[in-house]
Design a protein around this motif. Structure first.
Motif, short mmCIF file in Angstrom:
data_model
loop_
_atom_site.label_atom_id
_atom_site.label_comp_id
_atom_site.label_asym_id
_atom_site.label_seq_id
_atom_site.Cartn_x
_atom_site.Cartn_y
_atom_site.Cartn_z
N GLY A 1 -7.53 -17.30 -8.41
CA GLY A 1 -7.85 -15.87 -8.39
C GLY A 1 -6.60 -15.01 -8.45
N ILE A 2 -5.57 -15.41 -7.70
CA ILE A 2 -4.29 -14.70 -7.75
C ILE A 2 -3.68 -14.81 -9.14
CG2 ILE A 2 -1.94 -14.65 -6.83
CD1 ILE A 2 -3.06 -15.60 -4.17
N GLY A 3 -3.78 -16.00 -9.73
CA GLY A 3 -3.23 -16.20 -11.07
C GLY A 3 -3.90 -15.32 -12.11
N ILE A 4 -5.23 -15.19 -12.02
CA ILE A 4 -5.95 -14.32 -12.96
C ILE A 4 -5.53 -12.87 -12.77
CG2 ILE A 4 -8.23 -13.43 -13.58
CD1 ILE A 4 -9.36 -16.18 -12.89
N ALA A 5 -5.39 -12.45 -11.51
CA ALA A 5 -4.98 -11.07 -11.24
C ALA A 5 -3.57 -10.81 -11.77
CB ALA A 5 -5.04 -10.78 -9.74
N LEU A 6 -2.65 -11.75 -11.55
CA LEU A 6 -1.28 -11.57 -12.03
C LEU A 6 -1.21 -11.61 -13.55
CD1 LEU A 6 0.69 -13.80 -9.48
CD2 LEU A 6 0.55 -11.31 -9.53
N ALA A 7 -2.07 -12.43 -14.16
CA ALA A 7 -2.04 -12.58 -15.61
C ALA A 7 -2.86 -11.53 -16.34
CB ALA A 7 -2.55 -13.97 -16.00
N MET A 8 -3.53 -10.65 -15.61
CA MET A 8 -4.41 -9.67 -16.26
C MET A 8 -3.70 -8.81 -17.29
SD MET A 8 -7.53 -8.89 -16.52
CE MET A 8 -8.16 -9.83 -15.14
N PRO A 9 -2.46 -8.33 -17.05
CA PRO A 9 -1.79 -7.56 -18.11
C PRO A 9 -1.61 -8.36 -19.40
CG PRO A 9 -0.65 -7.25 -16.03
CD PRO A 9 -1.66 -8.34 -15.81
N VAL A 10 -1.28 -9.64 -19.26
CA VAL A 10 -1.10 -10.49 -20.44
C VAL A 10 -2.44 -10.73 -21.12
CG1 VAL A 10 -0.28 -12.72 -21.29
CG2 VAL A 10 0.91 -11.58 -19.41
N ILE A 11 -3.49 -10.95 -20.34
CA ILE A 11 -4.83 -11.20 -20.91
C ILE A 11 -5.29 -9.98 -21.70
CG2 ILE A 11 -7.25 -11.61 -20.33
CD1 ILE A 11 -6.27 -13.18 -17.89
N VAL A 12 -5.15 -8.80 -21.08
CA VAL A 12 -5.58 -7.58 -21.77
C VAL A 12 -4.74 -7.36 -23.03
CG1 VAL A 12 -5.73 -5.07 -21.56
CG2 VAL A 12 -6.41 -6.52 -19.65
N TYR A 13 -3.45 -7.62 -22.94
CA TYR A 13 -2.59 -7.43 -24.11
C TYR A 13 -2.98 -8.38 -25.24
CZ TYR A 13 1.46 -7.42 -27.17
OH TYR A 13 2.27 -7.33 -28.27
N GLN A 14 -3.28 -9.64 -24.92
CA GLN A 14 -3.66 -10.60 -25.96
C GLN A 14 -4.98 -10.22 -26.61
OE1 GLN A 14 -1.65 -12.89 -27.11
NE2 GLN A 14 -0.12 -12.36 -25.55
N VAL A 15 -5.91 -9.70 -25.82
CA VAL A 15 -7.17 -9.23 -26.40
C VAL A 15 -6.92 -8.07 -27.35
CG1 VAL A 15 -9.38 -8.13 -25.87
CG2 VAL A 15 -8.57 -10.04 -24.47
N LEU A 16 -6.08 -7.12 -26.91
CA LEU A 16 -5.77 -5.98 -27.76
C LEU A 16 -5.00 -6.41 -29.01
CD1 LEU A 16 -4.75 -3.29 -25.12
CD2 LEU A 16 -6.90 -3.50 -26.35
N ALA A 17 -4.09 -7.35 -28.86
CA ALA A 17 -3.31 -7.82 -30.01
C ALA A 17 -4.20 -8.49 -31.05
CB ALA A 17 -2.23 -8.79 -29.55
N PHE A 18 -5.29 -9.08 -30.61
CA PHE A 18 -6.23 -9.70 -31.54
C PHE A 18 -7.08 -8.65 -32.26
CE2 PHE A 18 -10.35 -11.75 -32.47
CZ PHE A 18 -9.91 -12.75 -33.33
N VAL A 19 -7.39 -7.56 -31.55
CA VAL A 19 -8.28 -6.53 -32.12
C VAL A 19 -7.51 -5.49 -32.91
CG1 VAL A 19 -9.92 -4.71 -31.52
CG2 VAL A 19 -9.95 -6.88 -30.28
N VAL A 20 -6.30 -5.14 -32.45
CA VAL A 20 -5.54 -4.00 -33.00
C VAL A 20 -5.29 -4.06 -34.50
CG1 VAL A 20 -3.14 -3.18 -33.03
CG2 VAL A 20 -4.48 -3.05 -30.95
#
Length: 264
Positions: free
Chosen positions: A91-110
């Motif tokens: 759970g801590i790992g997901i919270a810490l990685a959330m900026p990277v996760i959101v960025y990767q999603v945006l990088a795929f869509v952008v």
């Protein structure tokens, strides 16, 4: 023969409009791999944080949210503490990685968006993260202590209530992550309106149905069915829903492809 009036540094006159399925899958695989690596790095950091000083973090969490009548957690199997420490670390790992996760999603869509649309999305990225962190803070100080205090005090005068490590941490991590996700409601509402999936006036017109859906979701995600804990989740969700409608009202709209100028 090349056009002498064209600058050699200018972008090509025509870019490929589509990618093949294999190219899309390869791009998606790369983005997912990077997101998973970020979660793995966060998991490792979270594991060291959880196990530091003989699992002191779990002890601190329990005594932050539990009433004074409940002395300590108990473990009913040899591996219970260790395996659930890994769950908390995840759970801590997901919270810490959330900026990277959101960025990767945006990088795929952008790449499929226009320059102005990309600018709006990247300007919204800090707001997305702020909403998630705000949900975690709200859960830590309001939702989780209220829910667990209610659960741990039920029948305390007649029964010795000592929750197991597994049940306590399962409820805690679920509530914390759900609070972070729920606080993304303004972003979700604005995105649906901005993308043209639904009109703002439609969402505003059917507020009573939105309230019903929000109450149902709050009843599902909260571990208790009492009205106090239900309201602690449902009221913020509704206020965040209204905030999304407000943002959609004052923010620029996406340009429809049907009204966009066409080149010949």
């Amino acid at each position: 023969m090349s056009n002498p009036s064209r600058s050699p540094y200018a972008p090509p006159a025509r870019e490929p409009a589509t990618m093949t399925w294999l190219e899309h899958l390869a791009e998606l695989r790369t983005r997912l791999l990077r997101a998973c690596l970020a979660v793995l790095a966060g998991l490792i950091a979270g594991f060291f944080l959880v196990t530091y000083d003989n699992y002191r973090l779990i002890w601190e969490i329990f005594h932050h949210v539990a009433p004074g009548e409940v002395a300590r957690l108990q473990a009913t199997s040899p591996a219970e503490v260790f395996t659930n420490a890994i769950k908390v670390a995840l759970g801590i790992g997901i919270a810490l990685a959330m900026p990277v996760i959101v960025y990767q999603v945006l990088a795929f869509v952008v790449p499929g968006l226009t320059r102005s649309e990309r600018r709006i999305i990247f300007l919204a990225l800090p707001f997305i993260m702020l909403c998630f962190v705000g949900g975690l803070v709200f859960g830590w100080y309001v939702t989780v202590p209220a829910a667990l205090n209610f659960l741990l005090l039920q029948g305390a005068e007649r029964f010795l209530i000592q929750p197991t490590v597994e049940t306590f941490l399962s409820i805690f991590t679920r509530l914390m992550l759900l609070n972070g996700i729920v606080f993304e409601m303004p972003v979700l509402v604005y995105a649906l309106i901005w993308l043209g999936v639904v009109e703002r006036k439609t969402l505003a017109k059917y507020r009573r149905y939105a309230v019903l859906v929000i109450v149902i979701i709050a009843a599902v995600v909260t571990p208790t069915s009492d009205p106090i804990n239900l309201a602690l989740v449902a009221v913020p969700m509704y206020l965040l829903y209204e905030l999304g409608l407000l943002l959609a009202l004052i923010a620029p709209r996406r340009q429809s492809t049907s009204t966009a100028p066409t080149s010949h």
